[in-house]
Design a protein around this motif. Structure first.
Motif, PDB file in Angstrom:
ATOM      1  N   THR A 280       0.832  -1.199   0.000  1.00 22.52           N
ATOM      2  CA  THR A 280       0.000   0.000   0.000  1.00 22.52           C
ATOM      3  C   THR A 280       0.865   1.247   0.000  1.00 22.52           C
ATOM      4  OG1 THR A 280      -1.741  -1.149   1.214  1.00 22.52           O
ATOM      5  CG2 THR A 280      -1.811   1.240   1.236  1.00 22.52           C
ATOM      6  N   LEU A 281       0.493   2.211  -0.825  1.00 23.98           N
ATOM      7  CA  LEU A 281       1.157   3.509  -0.873  1.00 23.98           C
ATOM      8  C   LEU A 281       0.209   4.568  -0.349  1.00 23.98           C
ATOM      9  CD1 LEU A 281       2.813   3.410  -4.426  1.00 23.98           C
ATOM     10  CD2 LEU A 281       3.845   2.802  -2.247  1.00 23.98           C
ATOM     11  N   VAL A 282       0.689   5.371   0.581  1.00 27.09           N
ATOM     12  CA  VAL A 282      -0.109   6.465   1.131  1.00 27.09           C
ATOM     13  C   VAL A 282       0.712   7.746   1.014  1.00 27.09           C
ATOM     14  CG1 VAL A 282      -1.279   7.396   3.166  1.00 27.09           C
ATOM     15  CG2 VAL A 282      -1.260   4.920   2.764  1.00 27.09           C
ATOM     16  N   GLU A 283       0.145   8.748   0.355  1.00 27.57           N
ATOM     17  CA  GLU A 283       0.832  10.026   0.188  1.00 27.57           C
ATOM     18  C   GLU A 283       0.137  11.076   1.054  1.00 27.57           C
ATOM     19  OE1 GLU A 283       1.970  13.365  -3.224  1.00 27.57           O
ATOM     20  OE2 GLU A 283       1.025  11.462  -3.803  1.00 27.57           O
ATOM     21  N   VAL A 284       0.922  11.752   1.881  1.00 25.48           N
ATOM     22  CA  VAL A 284       0.384  12.799   2.752  1.00 25.48           C
ATOM     23  C   VAL A 284       1.194  14.077   2.549  1.00 25.48           C
ATOM     24  CG1 VAL A 284      -0.561  11.271   4.509  1.00 25.48           C
ATOM     25  CG2 VAL A 284       1.829  11.934   4.628  1.00 25.48           C
ATOM     26  N   SER A 285       0.542  15.203   2.774  1.00 25.95           N
ATOM     27  CA  SER A 285       1.171  16.503   2.612  1.00 25.95           C
ATOM     28  C   SER A 285       1.169  17.238   3.944  1.00 25.95           C
ATOM     29  CB  SER A 285       0.425  17.327   1.557  1.00 25.95           C
ATOM     30  OG  SER A 285       1.014  18.597   1.406  1.00 25.95           O
ATOM     31  N   PHE A 286       2.311  17.782   4.343  1.00 32.49           N
ATOM     32  CA  PHE A 286       2.461  18.473   5.622  1.00 32.49           C
ATOM     33  C   PHE A 286       2.525  19.984   5.407  1.00 32.49           C
ATOM     34  CE2 PHE A 286       3.801  14.215   6.390  1.00 32.49           C
ATOM     35  CZ  PHE A 286       3.592  13.954   7.732  1.00 32.49           C
ATOM     36  N   GLN A 287       2.128  20.707   6.427  1.00 34.95           N
ATOM     37  CA  GLN A 287       2.214  22.161   6.351  1.00 34.95           C
ATOM     38  C   GLN A 287       3.661  22.620   6.390  1.00 34.95           C
ATOM     39  OE1 GLN A 287       0.223  24.173   9.563  1.00 34.95           O
ATOM     40  NE2 GLN A 287      -0.082  26.051   8.385  1.00 34.95           N
ATOM     41  N   GLN A 288       4.498  21.879   7.125  1.00 40.69           N
ATOM     42  CA  GLN A 288       5.924  22.144   7.158  1.00 40.69           C
ATOM     43  C   GLN A 288       6.669  20.815   7.132  1.00 40.69           C
ATOM     44  OE1 GLN A 288       5.676  24.225  10.998  1.00 40.69           O
ATOM     45  NE2 GLN A 288       7.148  22.730  11.791  1.00 40.69           N
ATOM     46  N   ALA A 289       7.924  20.856   6.747  1.00 40.26           N
ATOM     47  CA  ALA A 289       8.685  19.623   6.532  1.00 40.26           C
ATOM     48  C   ALA A 289       8.806  18.809   7.826  1.00 40.26           C
ATOM     49  CB  ALA A 289      10.078  19.965   6.008  1.00 40.26           C
ATOM     50  N   PRO A 290       8.411  17.528   7.800  1.00 37.84           N
ATOM     51  CA  PRO A 290       8.507  16.689   9.002  1.00 37.84           C
ATOM     52  C   PRO A 290       9.875  16.011   9.099  1.00 37.84           C
ATOM     53  CG  PRO A 290       7.409  15.473   7.276  1.00 37.84           C
ATOM     54  CD  PRO A 290       7.746  16.824   6.690  1.00 37.84           C
ATOM     55  N   GLU A 291      10.152  15.443  10.257  1.00 38.32           N
ATOM     56  CA  GLU A 291      11.350  14.629  10.460  1.00 38.32           C
ATOM     57  C   GLU A 291      10.982  13.187  10.128  1.00 38.32           C
ATOM     58  OE1 GLU A 291      14.919  13.315  10.882  1.00 38.32           O
ATOM     59  OE2 GLU A 291      14.494  15.456  11.198  1.00 38.32           O
ATOM     60  N   LEU A 292      11.583  12.635   9.074  1.00 37.34           N
ATOM     61  CA  LEU A 292      11.161  11.333   8.564  1.00 37.34           C
ATOM     62  C   LEU A 292      11.404  10.206   9.561  1.00 37.34           C
ATOM     63  CD1 LEU A 292      12.287  11.519   4.815  1.00 37.34           C
ATOM     64  CD2 LEU A 292      10.074  12.089   5.831  1.00 37.34           C
ATOM     65  N   ASN A 293      12.519  10.252  10.288  1.00 35.38           N
ATOM     66  CA  ASN A 293      12.801   9.182  11.256  1.00 35.38           C
ATOM     67  C   ASN A 293      11.754   9.154  12.363  1.00 35.38           C
ATOM     68  OD1 ASN A 293      15.105   8.224   9.972  1.00 35.38           O
ATOM     69  ND2 ASN A 293      16.432   9.706  10.989  1.00 35.38           N
ATOM     70  N   ASP A 294      11.366  10.334  12.846  1.00 38.68           N
ATOM     71  CA  ASP A 294      10.334  10.389  13.886  1.00 38.68           C
ATOM     72  C   ASP A 294       8.997   9.896  13.342  1.00 38.68           C
ATOM     73  OD1 ASP A 294      12.228  11.446  15.566  1.00 38.68           O
ATOM     74  OD2 ASP A 294      11.623  13.533  15.245  1.00 38.68           O
ATOM     75  N   LEU A 295       8.712  10.259  12.099  1.00 43.64           N
ATOM     76  CA  LEU A 295       7.466   9.842  11.478  1.00 43.64           C
ATOM     77  C   LEU A 295       7.407   8.323  11.336  1.00 43.64           C
ATOM     78  CD1 LEU A 295       4.868  10.926  10.206  1.00 43.64           C
ATOM     79  CD2 LEU A 295       6.075  11.086   8.036  1.00 43.64           C
ATOM     80  N   ARG A 296       8.521   7.724  10.964  1.00 43.34           N
ATOM     81  CA  ARG A 296       8.577   6.265  10.816  1.00 43.34           C
ATOM     82  C   ARG A 296       8.346   5.578  12.167  1.00 43.34           C
ATOM     83  NH1 ARG A 296      13.329   6.143   9.558  1.00 43.34           N
ATOM     84  NH2 ARG A 296      13.035   6.640   7.348  1.00 43.34           N
ATOM     85  N   LYS A 297       8.958   6.098  13.213  1.00 42.15           N
ATOM     86  CA  LYS A 297       8.787   5.508  14.544  1.00 42.15           C
ATOM     87  C   LYS A 297       7.336   5.604  15.003  1.00 42.15           C
ATOM     88  CE  LYS A 297      13.547   6.438  16.007  1.00 42.15           C
ATOM     89  NZ  LYS A 297      14.405   7.230  16.941  1.00 42.15           N
ATOM     90  N   GLU A 298       6.696   6.730  14.724  1.00 37.88           N
ATOM     91  CA  GLU A 298       5.299   6.907  15.116  1.00 37.88           C
ATOM     92  C   GLU A 298       4.403   5.874  14.441  1.00 37.88           C
ATOM     93  OE1 GLU A 298       4.438  10.893  14.067  1.00 37.88           O
ATOM     94  OE2 GLU A 298       5.804  11.773  15.557  1.00 37.88           O
ATOM     95  N   LEU A 299       4.660   5.617  13.160  1.00 37.82           N
ATOM     96  CA  LEU A 299       3.845   4.645  12.438  1.00 37.82           C
ATOM     97  C   LEU A 299       4.098   3.223  12.935  1.00 37.82           C
ATOM     98  CD1 LEU A 299       4.153   6.138   8.842  1.00 37.82           C
ATOM     99  CD2 LEU A 299       2.130   6.130  10.298  1.00 37.82           C
ATOM    100  N   GLU A 300       5.352   2.918  13.276  1.00 36.22           N
ATOM    101  CA  GLU A 300       5.660   1.589  13.806  1.00 36.22           C
ATOM    102  C   GLU A 300       5.002   1.380  15.163  1.00 36.22           C
ATOM    103  OE1 GLU A 300       9.891   1.494  13.796  1.00 36.22           O
ATOM    104  OE2 GLU A 300      10.051   0.963  11.657  1.00 36.22           O
ATOM    105  N   ILE A 301       4.995   2.423  15.989  1.00 41.15           N
ATOM    106  CA  ILE A 301       4.329   2.335  17.293  1.00 41.15           C
ATOM    107  C   ILE A 301       2.827   2.129  17.110  1.00 41.15           C
ATOM    108  CG2 ILE A 301       3.742   3.649  19.370  1.00 41.15           C
ATOM    109  CD1 ILE A 301       6.509   4.949  19.189  1.00 41.15           C
ATOM    110  N   ALA A 302       2.267   2.731  16.043  1.00 38.62           N
ATOM    111  CA  ALA A 302       0.830   2.610  15.770  1.00 38.62           C
ATOM    112  C   ALA A 302       0.466   1.235  15.226  1.00 38.62           C
ATOM    113  CB  ALA A 302       0.397   3.698  14.798  1.00 38.62           C
ATOM    114  N   GLY A 303       1.470   0.377  14.964  1.00 40.72           N
ATOM    115  CA  GLY A 303       1.176  -0.987  14.545  1.00 40.72           C
ATOM    116  C   GLY A 303       1.354  -1.273  13.069  1.00 40.72           C
TER     117      GLY A 303
END
Length: 307
Positions: free
Chosen positions: A47-70
């Motif tokens: 699955t591919l999911v494309e999201v747009s942020f208001q300002q540039a996010p930190e990719l490593n933190d974003l990856r950890k958040e998704l892994e924590i979410a399951g």
């Protein structure tokens, strides 16, 4: 009469190098048969999911958040700009997966996030990509063999293709042993290494052919050693400058091209080694000599009839 000068006796260690290459190739083939390659989403589907942020996010933190979410097998990368992010998931597609990813991101985001698209990459597409990529690699090796046979001689062709096959098998074996994701970027790196290694092998082969025709003394082993020493400076400079660029990509290129950089780093090192030891080793094993490289002499013109 030309004198034979040798700075480094490369071919004195050719049997040891041959054993090392054979062991690495066998281990790589065993790993490919047992562990196989860890195919990425380009080949397996996901699955591919494309999201747009208001300002540039930190990719490593974003990856950890998704892994924590399951979410498992998550790949996060910028897509187009540093505010647009593409999330790749190994799991199957569902109508709510996009909203689930967006919800997991919004829990810790202090700015607006917008879902742009969510779609599924089917396994059938991945199978077609895998088959076409494999055929492309085989076609490249076949064309290389035909070109070198036409440009040089059949023995040189066998030596060049042996070196290329050696490089590709070891690269794939490393990815199999380490279970690194093998996706389209890595396949592109494999094809790039074929071109890089071939270029280096052709330079060495051209000098070997030239020296067989120019030098009048020395055995084939001596001629090969002279040729390798004459091209050593060019080989090392080319390899080192290429490695500097690849190291920059490896450390600062981001997750998207990380495995691409790994494949090229391994390919350049192994390709440089194979140009010196594998191709030359195979040439000597095939008993290349001056008779293989003699330029046919044109028949002399008949003398004009005297009056």
């Amino acid at each position: 009469m030309s004198r034979i000068n040798r700075s480094i006796d490369f071919m004195a260690k050719r049997k040891i190098a041959g054993y090392i290459s054979a062991i690495l190739v066998v281990l790589s083939l065993v790993s490919l048969a047992v562990n196989q390659l860890k195919l990425g989403l380009d080949f397996t589907g996901g699955t591919l999911v494309e999201v747009s942020f208001q300002q540039a996010p930190e990719l490593n933190d974003l990856r950890k958040e998704l892994e924590i979410a399951g979410f498992d097998d998550v790949t996060v990368q910028n897509f187009g700009s540093d505010r647009d992010v593409l999330v790749r998931l190994g799991q199957g597609f569902s109508p709510t997966v996009g909203d689930s990813v967006l919800s997991a991101i919004k829990q810790n985001a202090s700015y607006n996030v917008e879902l742009k698209r969510a779609e599924f990459v089917g396994a059938q597409v991945g199978e077609e990509l895998r088959d076409q990529g494999g055929l492309g690699m085989l076609l490249a090796l076949g064309l290389v063999m035909a070109y070198v046979a036409f440009r040089f001689q059949l023995k040189f062709s066998v030596a060049a293709v042996s070196a290329l096959a050696h490089d590709v098998i070891i690269m794939l074996g490393l990815f199999s042993v380490l279970q690194l994701d093998f996706d389209l970027t890595v396949l592109a790196a494999v094809l790039a290494v074929i071109g890089y290694s071939l270029n280096d092998t052709i330079v060495v082969a051209d000098r070997i052919r030239e020296n067989f025709r120019r030098l009048r003394t020395g055995t084939p082993t001596d001629i090969v050693n002279v040729s390798l020493n004459q091209t050593l400076g060019r080989t090392l400079i080319t390899s080192l400058t290429t490695l500097l660029v690849l190291l920059a990509l490896f450390f600062f290129g981001g997750e998207l091209i990380h495995n691409f950089a790994v494949a090229l780093l391994v390919g350049v090192v192994v390709g440089t080694y194979s140009s010196i030891y594998v191709a030359a080793n195979v040439l000597l094993a095939l008993k290349v000599d001056r008779d293989d490289l003699i330029v046919p002499e044109k028949e002399g013109l008949e003398e004009d009839d005297r009056p």
